[in-house]
Design a protein around this motif. Structure first.
Motif, PDB file in Angstrom:
ATOM      1  N   ARG A 102     -13.624   5.805 -10.641  1.00 48.25           N
ATOM      2  CA  ARG A 102     -12.343   6.083 -11.307  1.00 48.25           C
ATOM      3  C   ARG A 102     -12.348   7.412 -12.035  1.00 48.25           C
ATOM      4  O   ARG A 102     -11.295   7.977 -12.316  1.00 48.25           O
ATOM      5  CB  ARG A 102     -12.029   4.965 -12.311  1.00 48.25           C
ATOM      6  N   GLY A 117      -9.665   2.787  -9.271  1.00 49.88           N
ATOM      7  CA  GLY A 117     -10.955   2.221  -8.916  1.00 49.88           C
ATOM      8  C   GLY A 117     -10.768   0.902  -8.193  1.00 49.88           C
ATOM      9  O   GLY A 117      -9.683   0.561  -7.728  1.00 49.88           O
ATOM     10  N   SER A 127     -13.179  -3.292 -11.393  1.00 52.02           N
ATOM     11  CA  SER A 127     -12.473  -2.279 -12.183  1.00 52.02           C
ATOM     12  C   SER A 127     -11.922  -2.940 -13.441  1.00 52.02           C
ATOM     13  O   SER A 127     -11.771  -4.163 -13.500  1.00 52.02           O
ATOM     14  CB  SER A 127     -11.315  -1.663 -11.377  1.00 52.02           C
TER      15      SER A 127
END
Length: 485
Positions: free
Chosen positions: A260, A213, A458
């Protein structure tokens, strides 16, 4: 005592630790805003909120600096809420848990909020530290930057007195940002029909996870995997051949974070389960070969689940898979003007299916308006082919670079003097609020600086400790050398 209390400079790290302790994801910044207002009033500073919730704090000039140009330090109040799948965390109630890992500060299983919490902490630390010399000073903290730049859109003229604005939302020490991309959300809605799952079919969840991500602007050029796109690719390749009945699909949580994880609930005939599992295993091998150098933890799973909902018809399944599989993602074009900078990109950020429709939310970014327009037109055309409704939404302008900016030149000279090397002058592909500030304050001279933050948006987000010290040195020295009016 927080681990962060042992770090230098103080009180920046203590203030950042306090920021981490107060939940402040987008649309839930109020507790943090109220804490900062109380703190400012306790210290005797003038402070005020505007009609959209932005905070403005003023501190008089250091004696002898009254004739300097007034400066505003600017940061945003909110953070991006992302967590690992196995992390139990409610961003609206639970504090972020920062910890020191060698040269870096990280969070336990979640985003850290160094974007833009370190910048916010640095601005408040300047207010708190009477040893920092400066002219007339303002601190502007804006609302809900990460989810639509609400505070920047709502900023009114004639509120700020500053002539110079220093944005603290950059993420690479040694780089000075003088421009940024604009952006626009794009929502595609595809109507769907459903039917009963045939007898003899078993239900499984197909999962793609373990991807890094990241930031959909700053990291878009890295070639990272997008879970939504990867799962759509599998469904497009095997949906018809294995007669997969798609019940549900969900992937990504934010339009400005590279997804993700993505999940599909599917029903498959009992005699095709082994073929499905073999296809998933083969697909994992393909992805490891294609992405393994960057995505070392990618995982493709099939596991039985219980589900009683109807499945999409074959036509709806195929149109959904084809639409998502053919939706562009990533870098569309690199800049011909700024070497090494992405000009136009998009991120297929959030995908979900309800009873009768699928929704695909993308974030388009471009340094030039025509680049945004091109991708909007491309996605509109794709939607027309698929029989979907399309709607661009919430566009915001880029920040046009000014090669003759006096404050940019001053930051460059100050950096060279302090550290003996010339910083890089850059245009960032991420969206900064400066472009929106130019509307109510067209004459304001702006620049953006910050410490090194990797993996923003992330759970791998981390901030480099030494770079925070370098950034603080630059910021405080810069305030000292701001020229007279």
């Amino acid at each position: 005592m927080s681990e962060l209390s042992q770090l230098s400079p103080q009180p920046l790290w203590d203030i950042f630790a306090k920021i981490c302790s107060i939940p402040h994801p987008s649309y839930h910044e109020e507790a943090l805003a109220e804490h900062i207002l109380s703190w400012a009033k306790e210290k005797g500073f003038w402070c005020e909120r505007d009609q959209v919730g932005n905070i403005l704090i003023r501190k008089p000039a250091t004696p002898g600096f009254e004739n300097r140009q007034p400066v505003a330090l600017q940061a945003h109040l909110d953070m991006v809420p992302q967590k690992n799948n196995d992390t139990v965390h409610d961003f609206t109630t639970d504090p972020i848990q920062p910890w020191v890992d060698g040269e870096w500060v990280k969070a336990r299983g979640t985003t850290l909020g160094a974007d833009n919490g370190i910048g916010m902490a640095s601005a408040l630390a300047v207010l708190a530290d009477d040893k920092v010399e400066h002219g007339p000073l303002e601190v502007l903290l804006t609302m809900t930057e990460e989810a639509g730049m609400d505070g920047a859109f709502g900023l009114q003229p004639n509120w700020l007195q500053a002539e110079i604005l220093i944005n603290t939302d950059s993420e690479e020490e040694g780089e000075i940002y003088m421009g940024c991309a604009g952006g626009i959300d794009f929502i595609t809605t595809l109507p769907l029909t459903r039917e009963a799952v045939p007898a003899g079919f078993e239900t499984l969840k197909l999962t793609i996870k373990g991807l890094k991500g990241g930031h959909s602007g700053a990291d878009i050029h890295l070639g990272l995997g997008n879970a939504n796109k990867l799962l759509a690719r599998f469904l497009a390749a095997h949906g018809h051949a294995l007669d997969l009945r798609l019940i549900d699909f969900t992937g990504g949580t934010l339009r400005n974070a590279i997804p993700r994880e993505a999940f599909a609930t599917i029903a498959v005939a009992g005699d095709k389960i082994d073929a499905l599992k073999a296809a998933a295993t083969g697909y994992l091998a393909i992805l490891q070969n294609e992405l393994g150098a960057k995505e070392k933890n990618i995982t493709v799973l099939t596991e039985p689940v219980t589900h009683s909902a109807q499945a999409l018809t074959a036509d709806s399944r195929d149109r959904f898979a084809a639409l998502l599989n053919s939706t562009p993602n990533g870098v569309i074009r690199n800049s011909d003007v700024m070497a090494g900078v992405v000009e136009t990109s998009l991120n297929v950020g959030v995908v979900s299916i309800s009873d009768n429709q699928a929704e695909i939310i993308c974030l388009i970014r471009s340094l030039i308006d025509s680049g945004k327009d091109y991708v909007v037109e491309m996605l509109t055309s794709l939607g027309q082919l698929a029989g979907a409704k399309t709607a661009p939404k919430g566009g915001y302008p880029g920040w046009q670079p000014d090669a003759n900016s006096p404050v940019m030149a001053l930051v460059r000279e100050t950096y060279l003097t302090l550290f003996g090397k010339t910083p890089n002058i850059q245009v960032i592909h991420a969206g900064l609020e400066c472009g929106l500030f130019k509307k109510p304050y067209p004459e304001m001279d702006m620049v953006s600086i910050g410490p090194t933050i990797t993996g923003p948006h992330s759970p791998d987000e981390q901030v480099h400790i030494e770079s925070v010290g370098l950034y603080w040195t630059l910021l405080t020295e810069l305030l000292k050398v701001i020229p007279v009016k």
